[in-house]
Design a protein around this motif. Structure first.
Motif, PDB file in Angstrom:
ATOM      1  N   TYR A   5       0.867  -1.170   0.000  1.00 35.63           N
ATOM      2  CA  TYR A   5       0.000   0.000   0.000  1.00 35.63           C
ATOM      3  C   TYR A   5       0.901   1.216   0.000  1.00 35.63           C
ATOM      4  O   TYR A   5       2.118   1.097   0.138  1.00 35.63           O
ATOM      5  CB  TYR A   5      -0.968   0.001   1.198  1.00 35.63           C
ATOM      6  CG  TYR A   5      -0.330   0.225   2.565  1.00 35.63           C
ATOM      7  CD1 TYR A   5       0.188  -0.840   3.301  1.00 35.63           C
ATOM      8  CD2 TYR A   5      -0.259   1.505   3.131  1.00 35.63           C
ATOM      9  CE1 TYR A   5       0.763  -0.630   4.542  1.00 35.63           C
ATOM     10  CE2 TYR A   5       0.323   1.719   4.373  1.00 35.63           C
ATOM     11  CZ  TYR A   5       0.816   0.646   5.078  1.00 35.63           C
ATOM     12  OH  TYR A   5       1.394   0.849   6.313  1.00 35.63           O
ATOM     13  N   ILE A  12       4.622   0.543   0.643  1.00 39.97           N
ATOM     14  CA  ILE A  12       4.932  -0.177   1.868  1.00 39.97           C
ATOM     15  C   ILE A  12       4.592  -1.638   1.623  1.00 39.97           C
ATOM     16  O   ILE A  12       3.418  -2.002   1.457  1.00 39.97           O
ATOM     17  CB  ILE A  12       4.094   0.350   3.052  1.00 39.97           C
ATOM     18  CG1 ILE A  12       4.216   1.872   3.174  1.00 39.97           C
ATOM     19  CG2 ILE A  12       4.504  -0.351   4.340  1.00 39.97           C
ATOM     20  CD1 ILE A  12       5.619   2.370   3.425  1.00 39.97           C
ATOM     21  N   ALA A  78       3.148  -5.955   8.425  1.00 41.66           N
ATOM     22  CA  ALA A  78       4.082  -4.939   7.928  1.00 41.66           C
ATOM     23  C   ALA A  78       4.704  -4.230   9.108  1.00 41.66           C
ATOM     24  O   ALA A  78       3.992  -3.683   9.949  1.00 41.66           O
ATOM     25  CB  ALA A  78       3.366  -3.914   7.044  1.00 41.66           C
ATOM     26  N   GLN A  79       6.012  -4.270   9.183  1.00 42.08           N
ATOM     27  CA  GLN A  79       6.764  -3.482  10.163  1.00 42.08           C
ATOM     28  C   GLN A  79       6.229  -3.663  11.585  1.00 42.08           C
ATOM     29  O   GLN A  79       6.019  -2.709  12.317  1.00 42.08           O
ATOM     30  CB  GLN A  79       6.749  -1.997   9.758  1.00 42.08           C
ATOM     31  CG  GLN A  79       7.384  -1.790   8.397  1.00 42.08           C
ATOM     32  CD  GLN A  79       7.391  -0.334   7.963  1.00 42.08           C
ATOM     33  OE1 GLN A  79       7.357   0.574   8.779  1.00 42.08           O
ATOM     34  NE2 GLN A  79       7.444  -0.111   6.655  1.00 42.08           N
ATOM     35  N   ALA A  81       3.351  -4.715  12.652  1.00 48.65           N
ATOM     36  CA  ALA A  81       1.917  -4.604  12.864  1.00 48.65           C
ATOM     37  C   ALA A  81       1.191  -5.673  12.047  1.00 48.65           C
ATOM     38  O   ALA A  81       1.630  -6.038  10.959  1.00 48.65           O
ATOM     39  CB  ALA A  81       1.419  -3.217  12.461  1.00 48.65           C
ATOM     40  N   LEU A  83      -2.260  -6.242  10.027  1.00 49.51           N
ATOM     41  CA  LEU A  83      -3.215  -5.316   9.403  1.00 49.51           C
ATOM     42  C   LEU A  83      -4.369  -6.103   8.793  1.00 49.51           C
ATOM     43  O   LEU A  83      -4.141  -7.098   8.108  1.00 49.51           O
ATOM     44  CB  LEU A  83      -2.528  -4.510   8.292  1.00 49.51           C
ATOM     45  CG  LEU A  83      -1.208  -3.834   8.635  1.00 49.51           C
ATOM     46  CD1 LEU A  83      -0.559  -3.258   7.376  1.00 49.51           C
ATOM     47  CD2 LEU A  83      -1.432  -2.723   9.646  1.00 49.51           C
ATOM     48  N   ARG A 157      -5.447  -2.269  12.716  1.00 45.17           N
ATOM     49  CA  ARG A 157      -4.116  -2.811  12.945  1.00 45.17           C
ATOM     50  C   ARG A 157      -3.946  -3.277  14.379  1.00 45.17           C
ATOM     51  O   ARG A 157      -4.540  -2.742  15.313  1.00 45.17           O
ATOM     52  CB  ARG A 157      -3.036  -1.807  12.554  1.00 45.17           C
ATOM     53  CG  ARG A 157      -3.022  -0.520  13.304  1.00 45.17           C
ATOM     54  CD  ARG A 157      -1.868   0.339  12.821  1.00 45.17           C
ATOM     55  NE  ARG A 157      -2.067   0.864  11.477  1.00 45.17           N
ATOM     56  CZ  ARG A 157      -1.083   1.149  10.635  1.00 45.17           C
ATOM     57  NH1 ARG A 157       0.187   0.951  10.991  1.00 45.17           N
ATOM     58  NH2 ARG A 157      -1.327   1.643   9.452  1.00 45.17           N
ATOM     59  N   PHE A 158      -3.134  -4.270  14.514  1.00 45.74           N
ATOM     60  CA  PHE A 158      -2.841  -4.879  15.794  1.00 45.74           C
ATOM     61  C   PHE A 158      -1.351  -4.687  16.061  1.00 45.74           C
ATOM     62  O   PHE A 158      -0.522  -5.092  15.257  1.00 45.74           O
ATOM     63  CB  PHE A 158      -3.182  -6.368  15.785  1.00 45.74           C
ATOM     64  CG  PHE A 158      -4.619  -6.634  15.479  1.00 45.74           C
ATOM     65  CD1 PHE A 158      -5.077  -6.642  14.178  1.00 45.74           C
ATOM     66  CD2 PHE A 158      -5.517  -6.836  16.504  1.00 45.74           C
ATOM     67  CE1 PHE A 158      -6.410  -6.855  13.895  1.00 45.74           C
ATOM     68  CE2 PHE A 158      -6.848  -7.060  16.234  1.00 45.74           C
ATOM     69  CZ  PHE A 158      -7.300  -7.066  14.926  1.00 45.74           C
ATOM     70  N   VAL A 159      -1.063  -4.034  17.187  1.00 49.11           N
ATOM     71  CA  VAL A 159       0.326  -3.743  17.510  1.00 49.11           C
ATOM     72  C   VAL A 159       0.581  -4.182  18.936  1.00 49.11           C
ATOM     73  O   VAL A 159      -0.349  -4.499  19.691  1.00 49.11           O
ATOM     74  CB  VAL A 159       0.628  -2.226  17.361  1.00 49.11           C
ATOM     75  CG1 VAL A 159       0.427  -1.779  15.933  1.00 49.11           C
ATOM     76  CG2 VAL A 159      -0.245  -1.402  18.304  1.00 49.11           C
ATOM     77  N   ALA A 160       1.849  -4.201  19.309  1.00 47.80           N
ATOM     78  CA  ALA A 160       2.191  -4.509  20.694  1.00 47.80           C
ATOM     79  C   ALA A 160       1.712  -3.381  21.588  1.00 47.80           C
ATOM     80  O   ALA A 160       1.642  -2.227  21.167  1.00 47.80           O
ATOM     81  CB  ALA A 160       3.709  -4.673  20.836  1.00 47.80           C
TER      82      ALA A 160
END
Lengths: 166, 516
Positions: A5, A12, A78-79, A81, A83, A157-160
């Motif tokens: 995207y 990215i 991605a990076q 995360a 998504l 998005r799912f992140v720490a």
């Protein structure tokens, strides 16, 4: 299937998460959603009515059925995360020329898209098929064909968690 | 009582027991003597400046109430199990004797120090680590010791029927190569109010001095974009002027779910109005936007659109400062552009201050902290070191990220702040003392910026940014900006003073929602 995207004008890259799958609870139906939670463990109801589940615990047979009903959303990474793309695209324009360019590009879009909302600074588009993958492709297409200020699929998005050591 | 001793960190300490009042009086006398000697040694001018301070500190100490302490012990089942008669409490005064090697592998607790602020009270209990059955049998047979508690890693608590026997038990167990130490009750005095309770951060960054200029004004609003804020918290509710849920279904409430305490902690660092746990800018107002929530498996979930909408909502609500203690990993144009609008259109075109956490992975700063031109904040510790996995604070599992957008460092270790009220959140009760990360550092900068705007609302966001950089304290001998340290560690006192002195203040008014 989209594999990138755009952000800040750059591509990215994103990779398919082989371990998780997102399920559209509304398209799956309440009974199936309940059965999935019983099998795969509880999942909070996330934006867009999405459930994030372990692919292995859902099972291949169930996945096939969900895919047939259009209830599956791919999960990308991605990076750091995870998504999930929802079937919406937000387009931001700086001026009338960009707005017209987006309209013209939409008329040539290979995917069925409707303008859900037209705003002073852009559009919100709905992907008629309900596919998050198509949302990524439409966003990329508009970015490359019409060059608006921004064209982005709606991403959950799912992140720490931000605090360390908890 | 002759011959009482214990071991701590390989050093033998000889113990004498004193009644509490006597011990405190001796300490006060000693402190006054030290102060007089130090003053005599100073140059005349410095002595004049220094002279009032010790008296002020002494006067600020709360009176020690022995009766209340005894009542507290009697009223606690746990504390009462350590001493048979709280009416006979004695302070364990200890002085190092000749060093004696500790048992290999044992890590005895540190020796207690009796100061005006900390008192070690002798009890009838002893901590033993690694005792075998034979050791416990000997302790029972010779001194009547019984085990009253056992806990993790082989620790046991033994009880005898007098303080004197407790020290004999320590000696007995040490002679049998058991790591043993007297179990002291410690009474710690709160630090004087206005210094962040028992915290270190506000003093370190000069907040009390800044408060002599301003504690913030309600017209200046700090927005916390996070997993919700406990708007009913006693330290925050009077500051809260607007809130909204962008990730859940709570509409005009940004209340967090369950133990989602991160946002409440960030808000407290910025604006807490609690006297013992004050925020940096307790006079400023609070806007809370819930943009994230726990995902049920230890992570956060956010929605890019909703996050962008939240940013836009905040600056349109009149937020002068937006504090963002989170990272998204992969970039997002909607979020980046919303931040851009806040910076350029917020505050009627003067620009809202947008503070963003650098992140805790000890790596390169990721999105959105890597956006240029914002206020990206890293973390420092009590020793004014950049927080790394090997910095002296002992928190080995995280380090402050670095990169070209880093502005300054701010305190991010063992931070005292608000916690979700009651049992939920990080700790029982309404406050926590262990909040950490660049998440904690960021609202310190947000609060500092709010104080600067309180004294000079005419400042543009870029001017606030420049002043924060110019007034930061250089660390580790740095000469100018570095990717690891930014411009150095936040200095709120200097920043607020510089804001006050910068440009024309007279006639400047904070704009409202209308045209400039």
């Amino acid at each position: 299937m989209a594999r990138y995207y755009y952000a800040s004008g750059e591509r990215i890259p994103i990779e398919l998460d082989e371990e998780q799958v997102a399920v559209d609870a509304e398209r799956a139906g309440p009974a199936e959603a309940q059965a999935l939670q019983a099998r795969a463990g509880p999942s909070p109801r996330l934006p867009g009515g999405v459930m994030l589940l372990s692919r292995r615990r859902v099972g291949e047979k169930a996945l096939e059925g969900l895919a047939a009903r259009g209830a599956l959303r791919p999960v990308y990474r991605a990076q750091g995360a995870a998504l999930v793309a929802l079937p919406e695209v937000r387009v931001e324009v700086d001026g009338e020329a960009q707005r017209q360019a987006v309209h013209q590009a939409l008329s040539r879009s290979p995917h069925a898209v409707e303008i859900a909302e037209e705003r002073p600074d852009g559009f919100v588009l709905r992907i008629c098929s309900g596919s998050g993958d198509e949302a990524l492709e439409v966003a990329n297409f508009l970015h490359e064909a019409a060059h608006p200020a921004a064209a982005s699929a709606r991403l959950v998005r799912f992140v720490a968690r931000p605090e360390p050591g908890r | 009582m002759a011959g009482m001793f214990f071991m701590a960190a390989g050093v033998r300490y000889v113990v004498s027991l004193l009644p509490v009042a006597k011990a405190l009086e001796l300490r006060r006398s000693a402190a006054r003597a030290v102060s007089r000697a130090a003053t005599r040694a100073m140059p005349h001018s410095a002595a004049k400046r220094a002279a009032p301070a010790p008296a002020k500190r002494q006067a600020a100490q709360p009176e020690f109430d022995l009766a209340k302490l005894q009542g507290t012990i009697r009223g606690s089942k746990l504390l009462a199990s350590r001493v048979s008669d709280p009416g006979k409490l004695a302070v364990a005064e200890s002085v190092p004797a000749a060093a004696r090697p500790a048992r290999a592998g044992a890590t005895p607790p540190e020796a207690p120090r009796t100061t005006i602020h900390a008192i070690a009270l002798a009890t009838e209990t002893v901590i033993a680590e690694g005792a075998h059955r034979a050791d416990l049998t000997a302790a029972r047979n010779q001194l009547g010791a019984r085990v009253i508690d056992e806990s993790l890693d082989g620790k046991a608590l033994l009880r005898v029927d007098s303080v004197e026997k407790a020290f004999r038990l320590v000696a007995l167990l040490l002679s049998r190569q058991v790591a043993a130490a007297p179990n002291f009750l410690r009474r710690m005095a709160r630090r004087p109010q206005g210094a962040g309770g028992e915290g270190w951060a506000l003093d370190k960054i000069g907040v009390p001095a800044a408060w002599k200029i301003t504690r913030g004004i309600p017209d200046i609003r700090i927005a916390i974009l996070d997993e919700g804020v406990d708007g009913k918290h006693r330290a925050l509710r009077q500051a809260l002027v607007a809130e909204r849920d962008f990730i859940g279904t709570n509409g005009a409430s940004a209340a967090p779910a369950g133990d989602d305490a991160h946002g409440t902690a960030c808000a407290g660092i910025a604006v807490s109005r609690e006297e013992d746990f004050p925020g940096v800018a307790p006079g400023c107002s609070l806007i809370a936007a819930r943009i994230g929530m726990g995902d049920g498996s230890g992570g956060w979930v956010l929605d890019d659109y909703q996050t962008a909408d939240a940013i836009d909502w905040c600056w349109r609500q009149g937020a002068d400062v937006l504090s963002n203690s989170w990272a998204l990993g992969a970039p997002s144009d909607p979020v980046a552009r919303a931040f851009g609008r806040a910076r350029t259109q917020g505050r009627n075109g003067k620009g809202a201050v947008v503070a963003i956490a650098a992140g805790n992975q000890g790596q390169a700063i990721s999105f959105p902290g890597n956006l240029p031109g914002f206020f990206t904040v890293g973390a420092s510790n009590q020793a004014d070191q950049r927080k790394t996995t090997t910095s002296s604070d002992g928190e080995r599992n995280w380090g402050s990220n670095a990169g070209p957008t880093l502005l300054v460092l701010a305190p991010g270790v063992s931070i005292c702040t608000t916690d979700i009220g009651g049992a939920a959140g990080y700790d029982p009760g309404d406050f926590t003392r262990t909040f950490n990360g660049t998440s904690a550092a960021t609202p310190h900068v947000a609060g500092a910026a709010a104080l600067m705007l309180s004294v000079n609302p005419a400042l543009g966001a870029h001017e606030v940014r420049s002043l924060l950089g110019e007034t930061a304290k250089a660390l580790a001998g740095q000469k100018g900006w570095t990717a690891e340290l930014g411009h150095g560690r936040l200095d709120v006192a200097r920043a607020v003073a510089a804001a006050r002195a910068h440009g024309a203040v007279a006639g400047a008014r904070k704009g409202g929602g209308g045209p400039a």
